[in-house]
Motif scaffolding. Sequence first.
Motif, PDB file in Angstrom:
ATOM      1  N   GLY A 192       0.854  -1.180   0.000  1.00 18.22           N
ATOM      2  CA  GLY A 192       0.000   0.000   0.000  1.00 18.22           C
ATOM      3  C   GLY A 192       0.887   1.226   0.000  1.00 18.22           C
ATOM      4  N   ILE A 193       0.598   2.206  -0.848  1.00 20.15           N
ATOM      5  CA  ILE A 193       1.458   3.378  -1.017  1.00 20.15           C
ATOM      6  C   ILE A 193       0.943   4.524  -0.146  1.00 20.15           C
ATOM      7  N   PRO A 194       1.781   5.152   0.681  1.00 22.51           N
ATOM      8  CA  PRO A 194       1.322   6.235   1.554  1.00 22.51           C
ATOM      9  C   PRO A 194       0.643   7.370   0.788  1.00 22.51           C
ATOM     10  N   GLY A 195      -0.542   7.725   1.251  1.00 18.08           N
ATOM     11  CA  GLY A 195      -1.296   8.805   0.632  1.00 18.08           C
ATOM     12  C   GLY A 195      -1.994   8.429  -0.642  1.00 18.08           C
ATOM     13  N   VAL A 196      -1.790   7.209  -1.109  1.00 17.85           N
ATOM     14  CA  VAL A 196      -2.357   6.783  -2.391  1.00 17.85           C
ATOM     15  C   VAL A 196      -3.260   5.574  -2.183  1.00 17.85           C
ATOM     16  N   THR A 197      -2.699   4.478  -1.733  1.00 15.99           N
ATOM     17  CA  THR A 197      -3.499   3.261  -1.518  1.00 15.99           C
ATOM     18  C   THR A 197      -3.378   2.723  -0.093  1.00 15.99           C
ATOM     19  N   LEU A 198      -2.510   3.321   0.719  1.00 20.14           N
ATOM     20  CA  LEU A 198      -2.379   2.868   2.104  1.00 20.14           C
ATOM     21  C   LEU A 198      -3.527   3.445   2.924  1.00 20.14           C
ATOM     22  N   PRO A 199      -4.314   2.623   3.630  1.00 20.64           N
ATOM     23  CA  PRO A 199      -5.456   3.137   4.388  1.00 20.64           C
ATOM     24  C   PRO A 199      -5.016   4.104   5.478  1.00 20.64           C
ATOM     25  N   ASP A 200      -5.879   5.087   5.772  1.00 20.47           N
ATOM     26  CA  ASP A 200      -5.586   6.042   6.836  1.00 20.47           C
ATOM     27  C   ASP A 200      -5.755   5.425   8.222  1.00 20.47           C
ATOM     28  N   ALA A 201      -6.570   4.378   8.327  1.00 20.87           N
ATOM     29  CA  ALA A 201      -6.842   3.759   9.618  1.00 20.87           C
ATOM     30  C   ALA A 201      -6.478   2.281   9.573  1.00 20.87           C
ATOM     31  N   VAL A 202      -5.958   1.789  10.677  1.00 22.52           N
ATOM     32  CA  VAL A 202      -5.628   0.369  10.797  1.00 22.52           C
ATOM     33  C   VAL A 202      -6.898  -0.393  11.153  1.00 22.52           C
ATOM     34  N   PRO A 203      -7.250  -1.449  10.428  1.00 26.70           N
ATOM     35  CA  PRO A 203      -8.467  -2.197  10.751  1.00 26.70           C
ATOM     36  C   PRO A 203      -8.348  -2.884  12.106  1.00 26.70           C
ATOM     37  N   THR A 204      -9.483  -3.002  12.787  1.00 24.90           N
ATOM     38  CA  THR A 204      -9.500  -3.681  14.086  1.00 24.90           C
ATOM     39  C   THR A 204     -10.090  -5.084  14.000  1.00 24.90           C
ATOM     40  N   ASP A 205     -10.624  -5.458  12.848  1.00 22.26           N
ATOM     41  CA  ASP A 205     -11.109  -6.811  12.641  1.00 22.26           C
ATOM     42  C   ASP A 205      -9.925  -7.781  12.717  1.00 22.26           C
ATOM     43  N   PRO A 206      -9.946  -8.747  13.644  1.00 24.93           N
ATOM     44  CA  PRO A 206      -8.789  -9.644  13.796  1.00 24.93           C
ATOM     45  C   PRO A 206      -8.394 -10.380  12.523  1.00 24.93           C
ATOM     46  N   GLU A 207      -9.362 -10.611  11.629  1.00 23.61           N
ATOM     47  CA  GLU A 207      -9.049 -11.320  10.395  1.00 23.61           C
ATOM     48  C   GLU A 207      -8.154 -10.502   9.469  1.00 23.61           C
ATOM     49  N   PHE A 242       1.758  -0.793  11.768  1.00 23.54           N
ATOM     50  CA  PHE A 242       1.831   0.600  11.311  1.00 23.54           C
ATOM     51  C   PHE A 242       1.620   1.548  12.479  1.00 23.54           C
ATOM     52  N   ALA A 243       0.603   1.295  13.288  1.00 18.28           N
ATOM     53  CA  ALA A 243       0.332   2.152  14.438  1.00 18.28           C
ATOM     54  C   ALA A 243       1.408   1.987  15.513  1.00 18.28           C
ATOM     55  N   PHE A 244       1.836   0.756  15.767  1.00 13.51           N
ATOM     56  CA  PHE A 244       2.852   0.498  16.784  1.00 13.51           C
ATOM     57  C   PHE A 244       4.145   1.240  16.477  1.00 13.51           C
ATOM     58  N   HIS A 245       4.564   1.231  15.219  1.00  9.22           N
ATOM     59  CA  HIS A 245       5.818   1.872  14.843  1.00  9.22           C
ATOM     60  C   HIS A 245       5.778   3.390  14.993  1.00  9.22           C
TER      61      HIS A 245
END
Length: 310
Positions: free
Chosen positions: A148-163, A171-174
Motif C-alpha cells: 500500500g502506497i502512503p497517501g495513495v493506496t495505504l489506508p488512513d486507519a488500521v483495521p480492528t477486525d482480527p481477520e 503501522f500504528a505500533f511503529h
Amino acid sequence: MSDPARAPRGPGNPVRDLPLPGLAGFTHRWVDAGGIPLHAVEGGRPDGPAVVLLAGFPQTWWAWRKVMPDLAGRFRVIAIDLPGQGHSARPDISYDTHTVAAHVHAAAEALGAPTYWLAAHDIGAWVAFSLALKYPDESRGLALLDAGIPGVTLPDAVPTDPERAWKTWHFAFHLVPDLPETLLAGREREYVGWFLKAKALSSDTFDDAEIERYAASVAADGGLRASLAYYRDAAESARKNHEALERQRLSVPVLGISSSHGSIPDMAASIRPWADHATGVVVPDAGHFIPDEQPAAVAAALAGFITEDD
C-alpha cells in the motif's frame, strides 16, 4: 561469494560488523548517493537495460537473491539497500519516500545507470512510487509488489477486525515514540521472525539462518531506528505524493504484482487511478514475500514487462 578480482569502489562499507553475503556473478558496491553511502549488488549484462531492485521491511537486497540470477542473462541487475537497510548507511535524515528516492536515484546515477526500470516490494515500493513521480524521465517503468502506497493506496486507519488487523497492526505500533525501541532492542530476532513466518504463505519459507540475517541488519548500527523512521515519516511521504499527483500522473508503465495470499489483492487496480498505463499479474501460492516465495514467477513477470529498446 562476490568476485574478489572486482574490488568494491567508492565509499567503504559503513556497516562493517554485519556479515556480507555474496551472490555468484554479482559484485558488492558502495557509492556516494547524495552524501550518503549506499550499498548495491550488481551483475548481469553490462549493456542490458538497467533494473533497480528495492526491498522492504524487515529485509535487505538479499530478498532478491533468487530473482537476480534469472534476470542477469538479459538485464543489468542492481539491487540497492535503502538508507538504513542492510549495508547502507543509517543517516539522521527524513525517511519520507521523496527524500529517500533522491538518494536512491543518486546511487543509480553513481553506478552509471542514469535511466532504469524499477522493481520494488513493500517499503521499497513506497520509495519506487515516489521516485517514478519525482524522476519520470529517468524511470522507464515501475513494478510494484504487494504494497500500500502512503497517501495513495495505504489506508488512513488500521483495521480492528482480527481477520485483517494482523497484517497492518504494526503501522500504528511503529508510530508510537520510543516504545518500540524499548520493547524491541535485543529482541529483533523474535520481531523479524514473526513477520517472516506470519506473512509468508508457508511458515518454512525462511529458515533460522535467514531470520538471523535480517534481524542482524535491523539490529546493526541504528537499523531499528531507521526501520521505524519509514513509518514515522509516512505522513510526510503521503503529503509529498499528494502534491506530486496534483501536478501529474504516473506516466511510466506500471506493473502491479500481487499474490494469492498477500496484503493487496490487486496491485494494478489500486494504482490505476493515478497511472496512465497499469497492468497486473497475480502470483499463485505466495504470501507477502513474493520474491522469496515464488522467485521464478516474479522473474518471468519482470522479464515480460521490461523492454530492451531505448
